[in-house]
Design an enzyme around this catalytic site. Structure first.
Site, PDB file in Angstrom:
ATOM      1  N   HIS A 186       0.845  -1.184   0.000  1.00  0.00           N
ATOM      2  CA  HIS A 186       0.000   0.000   0.000  1.00  0.00           C
ATOM      3  C   HIS A 186       0.889   1.246   0.000  1.00  0.00           C
ATOM      4  O   HIS A 186       2.120   1.145  -0.154  1.00  0.00           O
ATOM      5  CB  HIS A 186      -0.956  -0.014   1.196  1.00  0.00           C
ATOM      6  CG  HIS A 186      -0.295  -0.259   2.516  1.00  0.00           C
ATOM      7  ND1 HIS A 186       0.604   0.621   3.089  1.00  0.00           N
ATOM      8  CD2 HIS A 186      -0.382  -1.307   3.387  1.00  0.00           C
ATOM      9  CE1 HIS A 186       1.008   0.151   4.248  1.00  0.00           C
ATOM     10  NE2 HIS A 186       0.435  -1.029   4.451  1.00  0.00           N
ATOM     11  N   GLU A 187       0.283   2.409   0.197  1.00  0.00           N
ATOM     12  CA  GLU A 187       1.035   3.662   0.109  1.00  0.00           C
ATOM     13  C   GLU A 187       2.149   3.751   1.153  1.00  0.00           C
ATOM     14  O   GLU A 187       3.149   4.422   0.943  1.00  0.00           O
ATOM     15  CB  GLU A 187       0.097   4.865   0.242  1.00  0.00           C
ATOM     16  CG  GLU A 187      -0.799   5.083  -0.960  1.00  0.00           C
ATOM     17  CD  GLU A 187      -2.117   4.313  -0.850  1.00  0.00           C
ATOM     18  OE1 GLU A 187      -2.191   3.352  -0.040  1.00  0.00           O
ATOM     19  OE2 GLU A 187      -3.067   4.670  -1.564  1.00  0.00           O
ATOM     20  N   HIS A 210       4.060   1.207   2.166  1.00  0.00           N
ATOM     21  CA  HIS A 210       5.199   0.513   1.564  1.00  0.00           C
ATOM     22  C   HIS A 210       5.818   1.353   0.444  1.00  0.00           C
ATOM     23  O   HIS A 210       7.049   1.418   0.304  1.00  0.00           O
ATOM     24  CB  HIS A 210       4.750  -0.837   0.978  1.00  0.00           C
ATOM     25  CG  HIS A 210       4.220  -1.801   1.973  1.00  0.00           C
ATOM     26  ND1 HIS A 210       2.881  -2.098   2.063  1.00  0.00           N
ATOM     27  CD2 HIS A 210       4.837  -2.549   2.927  1.00  0.00           C
ATOM     28  CE1 HIS A 210       2.698  -2.987   3.024  1.00  0.00           C
ATOM     29  NE2 HIS A 210       3.861  -3.281   3.565  1.00  0.00           N
ATOM     30  N   GLY A 227       9.239   1.070   8.289  1.00  0.00           N
ATOM     31  CA  GLY A 227       8.285   2.113   8.645  1.00  0.00           C
ATOM     32  C   GLY A 227       8.186   2.319  10.143  1.00  0.00           C
ATOM     33  O   GLY A 227       8.291   1.376  10.927  1.00  0.00           O
ATOM     34  N   LYS A 278       5.525   2.938  11.678  1.00  0.00           N
ATOM     35  CA  LYS A 278       4.301   2.348  12.235  1.00  0.00           C
ATOM     36  C   LYS A 278       4.633   1.119  13.079  1.00  0.00           C
ATOM     37  O   LYS A 278       4.060   0.896  14.135  1.00  0.00           O
ATOM     38  CB  LYS A 278       3.308   1.967  11.139  1.00  0.00           C
ATOM     39  CG  LYS A 278       1.983   1.451  11.710  1.00  0.00           C
ATOM     40  CD  LYS A 278       0.987   1.098  10.639  1.00  0.00           C
ATOM     41  CE  LYS A 278       1.292  -0.245  10.016  1.00  0.00           C
ATOM     42  NZ  LYS A 278       1.006  -1.383  10.936  1.00  0.00           N
ATOM     43  N   LYS A 325      -1.941   3.386   7.692  1.00  0.00           N
ATOM     44  CA  LYS A 325      -2.024   2.398   6.619  1.00  0.00           C
ATOM     45  C   LYS A 325      -1.524   1.052   7.116  1.00  0.00           C
ATOM     46  O   LYS A 325      -0.484   0.951   7.770  1.00  0.00           O
ATOM     47  CB  LYS A 325      -1.173   2.840   5.431  1.00  0.00           C
ATOM     48  CG  LYS A 325      -1.633   4.122   4.754  1.00  0.00           C
ATOM     49  CD  LYS A 325      -2.626   3.835   3.671  1.00  0.00           C
ATOM     50  CE  LYS A 325      -2.934   5.081   2.861  1.00  0.00           C
ATOM     51  NZ  LYS A 325      -3.943   4.826   1.812  1.00  0.00           N
TER      52      LYS A 325
END
Length: 283
Positions: free
Chosen positions: A34-35, A37, A147, A149, A184
């Site tokens: 997704h965005e 990544h 990331g 996250k 995300k």
């Protein structure tokens, strides 16, 4: 763009690039890109001559009751995203390529894995460290991109690289969010429409923590209580953890007196989601 299924194929290509004096960036993923990544891939493409993306749903980082079998997979869509983003090579091995039948060697990063996700998923980071170590050996990157996250994962990988004297740079990249604030995640696809709305309590809680810290609040208990109140007000939400730790050691802290990670894991229905914010003491 190449798609390689074998470690030997990746090694041969990377060796050829290195002979030409080219730098290599690695983006390890479990696919269903997704965005978030894509932001890692874009950063890797900007900072390296060649980019390798690994796509591998790593079985040894899943617990017995977790979503290994149902984890979303779409290599065709992933390949299109990678090609458009300028990826040079995708490494998409089968589990048998990564783990022999009698595989028995693991990497354990110790204390830095014991809090947060490591507390409720006790074998998770051993699996992460082992597979990432293998990917570093296979792709021999100059830089690898992770990331924010998955903040504890980032901290654990940095510790592993430091402790094992690995010759590469670990680059952390910011959380990418939906327009309404939700971080995300490939697991967002599990959410029903109602659960998707309920999931916004994660970002609301994280933003509240950031607001309080930036406003000068240093008392961790006050911040964590405010976050819990936001989450528990949502009937579909069930807290796994709401915690504050020192960013460098992932040790529990109750005062913001330096770089501090405020992190949460929350079940929305059956789906476990995570979010976090990194704060510092207000000046």
């Amino acid at each position: 763009m190449q798609i390689e299924k074998t470690a030997a194929g990746v090694r041969a290509q990377v060796k050829a690039w290195k002979k030409e004096g080219l730098s290599v960036g690695l983006v390890p993923t479990m696919g269903y890109l997704h965005e978030g990544h894509k932001s890692l891939i874009d950063r890797a493409a900007a900072e390296n001559d060649r980019v390798v993306v690994s796509i591998f749903v790593n079985p040894i980082q899943f617990g017995p009751a977790e979503d290994l079998e149902t984890y979303p997979r779409d290599l065709e869509a992933d390949s299109k995203l990678c090609e458009q983003a300028g990826v040079s090579l995708i490494f998409a091995p089968e589990a048998s390529e990564m783990y022999a039948e009698d595989f028995s060697t693991y990497v354990d990063a110790g204390k830095v894995t014991e809090e947060l996700c490591g507390k409720s998923r006790p074998t998770h980071f051993r699996g992460v460290c082992t597979v990432v170590n293998k990917l570093f050996h296979i792709a021999a990157p100059d830089r690898a991109y992770f990331g924010q996250k998955d903040a504890q994962q980032l901290a654990v990988i940095r510790r592993m690289v430091r402790d094992l004297n690995m010759d590469l740079e670990i680059v952390g990249c910011p959380i990418i969010r939906e327009e309404d604030g939700l971080a995300k995640s490939s697991r967002n696809t599990y959410l029903s429409e109602e659960e998707r709305k309920a999931a916004l309590v994660l970002s609301k809680a994280v933003f509240k923590a950031e607001e309080m810290a930036e406003g000068g609040e240093k008392d961790g208990e006050k911040i964590l209580e405010a976050m819990r109140n936001i989450i528990t007000a949502e009937p579909l939400a069930r807290i796994d953890y709401v915690e504050m730790v020192r960013w460098d050691t992932i040790e529990v802290s109750r005062i913001i007196d330096g770089p501090t990670l405020i992190a949460i894991a929350v079940f929305i229905g059956k789906t476990r989601l995570i979010d976090n914010v990194l704060v510092r003491a207000a000046q």
